[in-house]
Design a protein around this motif. Structure first.
Motif, short mmCIF file in Angstrom:
data_model
loop_
_atom_site.label_atom_id
_atom_site.label_comp_id
_atom_site.label_asym_id
_atom_site.label_seq_id
_atom_site.Cartn_x
_atom_site.Cartn_y
_atom_site.Cartn_z
N GLU A 18 0.84 -1.21 0.00
CA GLU A 18 0.00 0.00 0.00
C GLU A 18 0.87 1.26 0.00
O GLU A 18 0.57 2.24 -0.68
CB GLU A 18 -0.95 -0.01 1.20
CG GLU A 18 -1.90 1.18 1.28
CD GLU A 18 -2.75 1.40 0.03
OE1 GLU A 18 -3.04 0.42 -0.68
OE2 GLU A 18 -3.08 2.57 -0.25
N MET A 19 1.98 1.23 0.74
CA MET A 19 2.88 2.39 0.73
C MET A 19 3.45 2.60 -0.68
O MET A 19 3.53 3.72 -1.18
CB MET A 19 4.01 2.20 1.75
CG MET A 19 3.49 2.24 3.19
SD MET A 19 4.77 2.48 4.44
CE MET A 19 5.37 0.84 4.65
N LYS A 20 3.78 1.50 -1.34
CA LYS A 20 4.28 1.56 -2.71
C LYS A 20 3.19 2.15 -3.62
O LYS A 20 3.47 2.99 -4.49
CB LYS A 20 4.65 0.14 -3.15
CG LYS A 20 5.32 0.08 -4.50
CD LYS A 20 5.72 -1.35 -4.84
CE LYS A 20 6.48 -1.34 -6.14
NZ LYS A 20 6.57 -2.62 -6.76
N ASN A 21 1.98 1.72 -3.40
CA ASN A 21 0.83 2.18 -4.17
C ASN A 21 0.66 3.70 -4.06
O ASN A 21 0.39 4.38 -5.05
CB ASN A 21 -0.41 1.44 -3.65
CG ASN A 21 -1.65 1.78 -4.43
OD1 ASN A 21 -1.58 2.02 -5.63
ND2 ASN A 21 -2.78 1.83 -3.75
N VAL A 22 0.84 4.24 -2.86
CA VAL A 22 0.70 5.69 -2.67
C VAL A 22 1.80 6.43 -3.44
O VAL A 22 1.53 7.42 -4.12
CB VAL A 22 0.74 6.08 -1.17
CG1 VAL A 22 0.65 7.59 -1.00
CG2 VAL A 22 -0.38 5.41 -0.40
N VAL A 23 3.03 5.92 -3.33
CA VAL A 23 4.15 6.56 -4.04
C VAL A 23 3.85 6.58 -5.55
O VAL A 23 4.02 7.61 -6.23
CB VAL A 23 5.49 5.83 -3.76
CG1 VAL A 23 6.61 6.45 -4.58
CG2 VAL A 23 5.82 5.88 -2.27
N GLU A 24 3.33 5.48 -6.07
CA GLU A 24 3.01 5.41 -7.50
C GLU A 24 1.87 6.36 -7.87
O GLU A 24 1.89 6.98 -8.94
CB GLU A 24 2.66 3.96 -7.87
CG GLU A 24 3.91 3.09 -7.95
CD GLU A 24 3.61 1.59 -8.07
OE1 GLU A 24 4.56 0.81 -8.10
OE2 GLU A 24 2.41 1.22 -8.10
N ALA A 25 0.87 6.46 -6.98
CA ALA A 25 -0.26 7.36 -7.25
C ALA A 25 0.21 8.82 -7.30
O ALA A 25 -0.27 9.61 -8.12
CB ALA A 25 -1.34 7.19 -6.17
N ILE A 26 1.16 9.16 -6.42
CA ILE A 26 1.73 10.52 -6.42
C ILE A 26 2.46 10.77 -7.74
O ILE A 26 2.34 11.83 -8.36
CB ILE A 26 2.70 10.70 -5.22
CG1 ILE A 26 1.93 10.68 -3.89
CG2 ILE A 26 3.54 11.97 -5.37
CD1 ILE A 26 1.17 11.93 -3.53
N THR A 27 3.19 9.76 -8.19
CA THR A 27 3.92 9.87 -9.47
C THR A 27 2.94 10.04 -10.63
O THR A 27 3.09 10.94 -11.47
CB THR A 27 4.78 8.61 -9.70
OG1 THR A 27 5.58 8.40 -8.54
CG2 THR A 27 5.68 8.77 -10.92
N GLU A 28 1.91 9.20 -10.65
CA GLU A 28 0.91 9.27 -11.73
C GLU A 28 0.20 10.61 -11.78
O GLU A 28 -0.18 11.09 -12.84
CB GLU A 28 -0.12 8.15 -11.58
CG GLU A 28 0.36 6.83 -12.16
CD GLU A 28 -0.49 5.65 -11.68
OE1 GLU A 28 -1.69 5.87 -11.43
OE2 GLU A 28 0.07 4.55 -11.54
N ALA A 29 0.03 11.22 -10.61
CA ALA A 29 -0.65 12.52 -10.54
C ALA A 29 0.29 13.67 -10.94
O ALA A 29 -0.11 14.84 -10.93
CB ALA A 29 -1.19 12.74 -9.13
N GLY A 30 1.53 13.34 -11.27
CA GLY A 30 2.49 14.36 -11.70
C GLY A 30 3.03 15.20 -10.56
O GLY A 30 3.52 16.31 -10.75
N LEU A 31 2.97 14.67 -9.33
CA LEU A 31 3.38 15.46 -8.15
C LEU A 31 4.72 15.00 -7.56
O LEU A 31 5.20 15.57 -6.58
CB LEU A 31 2.31 15.34 -7.05
CG LEU A 31 0.93 15.90 -7.41
CD1 LEU A 31 -0.11 15.43 -6.39
CD2 LEU A 31 0.96 17.43 -7.46
N ARG A 32 5.33 13.97 -8.18
CA ARG A 32 6.49 13.35 -7.56
C ARG A 32 7.67 14.30 -7.41
O ARG A 32 8.45 14.19 -6.46
CB ARG A 32 6.90 12.10 -8.36
CG ARG A 32 7.87 11.20 -7.65
CD ARG A 32 7.23 10.54 -6.44
NE ARG A 32 8.18 9.74 -5.67
CZ ARG A 32 8.94 10.23 -4.70
NH1 ARG A 32 8.87 11.52 -4.39
NH2 ARG A 32 9.75 9.46 -4.02
N GLU A 33 7.81 15.24 -8.37
CA GLU A 33 8.94 16.18 -8.32
C GLU A 33 8.76 17.20 -7.20
O GLU A 33 9.73 17.73 -6.65
CB GLU A 33 9.07 16.93 -9.65
CG GLU A 33 9.43 16.05 -10.84
CD GLU A 33 10.76 15.34 -10.64
OE1 GLU A 33 11.74 16.02 -10.30
OE2 GLU A 33 10.80 14.10 -10.80
#
Lengths: 208, 452
Positions: A153-168
């Motif tokens: 689930e923690m991995k899932n959140v990190v991926e969701a942040i990336t998909e939303a274009g917010l990772r940077e």
């Protein structure tokens, strides 16, 4: 170190309140009092990091600081002083985990160090984290967990942040005793923290 | 029990008991305390297992058959209807409050207020009936209502059913697959009972600074009841250790531990050891600053589960000469690692902490549910390969139902003592017959009060 900073460092609760009252009577500004308290809080953090203080002592320092802030905040509002903020942190316990003790300790410590904290609570789905990071523009996202069944689930959140274009925009910290370097790598988070002081230090470094 | 299965049961129990006692045996036992992997690997949800005792027994028996090398293991669950009938608020229940696929989860809060120490110490029954239970049992919110009476009635019945379910599952495991239990019965450190169930971590943290004398007095007041609860739930034959989950020491400074935690915990454990019992204690979190105290307890009586946050090698150095320890395999290695990594880790542990006995492989107090099956297999195979001490057989298991003479245990408390009831009756017949059963049920009811 001032008498107030020392009293806070030594967790001498009564003395802290007495000194704060006395300083207010003598016309000291809330900012000056906060600054002295911060010095004490930093000393507490150092004692914790060097294993001289333990968790309940760290928690009690945040408890004292909370009481001091409750006294000072009305004065700051009435004098029109802007809200102090060391930065904004979004935090929550990930989906399918309802434990909040660790998260709450981090939240109170972050607040006592001047951070604005958006606490999303427990059992928080990935989309809520994404929404909060987007709305607040926070540079730090903290994912808390106690159960080791939450690694995916923690991995899932990190991926969701990336998909939303917010990772940077945001640094992600996973926190809790179940976290370590292996887990950090698996989840794709930037940092891990096993204790609250480490977490606060990472937040400070991101915002410095 | 067929002879072959009985022999297997005795070998497993004998091996496990010998390891705990630091006595010679044939190999390192595989004796997991909490094995959430068994539930996950069964394909059933936690809700199905926790609501259907048939499924629960099936899960354990099939797991025992699939991994015959295991000496003992336990799925650490509860029969949820027992919680439902009173609407117990301290747990989130799979399928009822949270996803059916999640474990039950504990909800800690300040269910006892900071100014209630005096009442709790002086009059525990009134405290629990008037203050605590209405806060934590949804069905007791309206005290005296018909609904609350029915809830208590159902709860008494449910606890009887829980006992029957556990006895039957244990008996089936023994008779069908020759599998003993890793633990039976519960004791709690008074400080943990006070902080987990009553005050919460935040509450107890403030109390240790603001009202330390009350915390100490409360722990002393709770101890006799907790000893009696342990005696009521432990194995009458004393084959299996009593389980203790310690929760708060990892948050305490050594000074706090020495002041608030250790004195009453030690007293309780020593008293029950004197009465002939052994213990299995989960040392949650990092017990490193405190565990030198474990060496103060009688040798070979307290099996300690070391958590992942602590260093198993340091544990061995600090008190491994006095007590057997378990652990050393990181949970994340079981979940994310490879069979080669697990094998290498178990080999290292067998050759070091387990070299001359006194160690049992384990994750951090449990085998995680998401353990890869190939990693679990690698763990077992590695113990078989590297964990042999001799060609066997293991020693015979021991049991002893008697309490040694001269051991003084605290008198069990009751709500309505026999003398008070007796005065209300004339009793033309045999008083002893009536008294014995009255007192037995009074003690059971008192333990019910304490069980929340």
């Amino acid at each position: 170190m001032t008498a107030l900073a020392e009293a806070l460092r030594d967790l001498n609760e009564k003395k802290v309140y007495e000194l704060v009252d006395k300083m207010l009577e003598q016309g000291a500004s809330p900012e000056k009092i906060i600054s002295e308290c911060n010095e004490g809080m930093v000393a507490v953090g150092d004692l914790f990091a060097s294993n001289q203080y333990f968790l309940t002592e760290l928690m009690f320092s945040a408890e004292i600081m909370k009481e001091v802030m409750q006294k000072l905040e009305p004065l700051m509002e009435s004098s029109g002083v802007a809200e102090r903020s060391a930065g904004t942190v979004v935090i929550g316990t990930v989906k399918n985990d309802i434990h909040d003790i660790g998260k709450n300790i981090v939240v109170s410590l972050l607040r006592s160090h001047g951070f604005k904290v958006v606490d999303l609570g427990v059992d928080v789905p990935a989309e809520k984290f994404v929404e909060a990071v987007r709305e607040t523009g926070a540079k730090v996202l903290g994912l808390s967990a106690l159960l080791n069944s939450t690694y995916p689930e923690m991995k899932n959140v990190v991926e969701a942040i990336t998909e939303a274009g917010l990772r940077e925009q945001v640094k992600i910290i996973i926190g809790g005793t179940i976290c370590n370097e292996t887990v950090r790598k698996f989840t794709g988070a930037d940092f891990y923290a096993n204790d609250a002081v480490t977490g606060v230090k990472i937040c400070k470094s991101v915002y410095s | 029990m067929a002879d072959e299965i009985k022999a297997l049961f005795n070998q497993r129990l004998g091996r496990y008991q010998a390891a705990i006692a630091l006595e010679p045996t044939d190999r390192i036992p595989i004796a997991f305390n909490t094995t959430y992997f068994a539930e996950k690997a069964s394909g059933y949800t936690y809700q199905e297992i926790m609501y259907d005792p048939e499924i629960w027994a099936k899960v354990e028996i099939e797991f025992a058959k699939k991994y015959p090398e295991l000496d003992t293991f336990r799925t650490n669950l509860q029969w949820s209807p027992n919680w439902d009938v009173v609407d117990y608020r301290l747990y989130k229940v799979p399928g009822r409050d949270i996803t059916p696929k999640s474990l039950q989860q504990f909800v800690e809060a300040e269910y006892m207020k900071e100014d209630e120490y005096r009442l709790m110490i002086d009059d525990p029954v009134t405290f629990r009936m008037e203050r605590y239970l209405p806060r934590i049992l949804g069905e007791f919110k309206e005290r005296g209502s018909i609904r609350s009476y029915m809830a208590f009635l159902k709860s008494g019945m449910a606890q009887g059913i829980v006992g029957a379910i556990n006895r039957e599952r244990g008996a089936r495991l023994a008779a069908e697959v020759g599998m003993p239990q890793p633990v039976m019965g519960n004791f709690a450190a008074p400080f943990d009972f006070l902080s987990d169930n009553l005050r919460g971590l935040n509450g107890i943290m403030r109390d240790m600074f603001r009202q330390p004398d009350n915390v100490i007095e409360a722990c002393e007041a709770l101890l006799p009841d907790l000893i009696n609860r342990a005696l009521a739930t432990a194995d009458p034959l004393k084959r299996y250790p009593i389980f203790v989950a310690t929760h708060k020491p990892c948050f305490l400074s050594p000074k706090q531990f020495d002041t608030f935690y250790w004195p009453t915990f030690k007293k309780g454990v020593e008293m029950l050891i004197e009465a002939g019992y052994t213990f299995r204690v989960f040392l949650e979190g990092n017990w490193g600053p405190h565990w030198h105290h474990i060496a103060e307890l009688p040798r070979g009586k307290v099996l300690c589960d070391i958590d992942n946050e602590a260093d198993i090698f340091e544990a061995k150095k600090a008190f491994g000469h006095q007590q057997c320890i378990t652990g050393g395999i990181p949970n994340e290695m079981l979940i994310l690692g490879t069979p080669d990594e697990v094998r290498a880790r178990v080999k290292l542990l067998c050759e070091t902490v387990g070299k001359d006995g006194g160690w049992i492989p384990h994750g951090g107090g449990h085998i995680p549910e998401d353990t890869k099956p190939e990693n679990f297999r690698a763990l077992i195979d590695a113990v078989m390969e590297y964990g042999r001490y001799s060609d066997g057989p293991p020693p015979e298991p021991k049991s002893n139902p008697n309490i040694p003479p001269g051991v003084k245990l605290p008198e069990p408390r009751v709500v309505t003592p026999w003398e008070i009831k007796k005065a209300e009756w004339a009793i033309p017949g045999d008083e002893e017959l009536i008294k014995k059963n009255w007192e037995r049920l009074e003690r059971m009811a008192y333990n019910w009060l304490l069980s929340w």
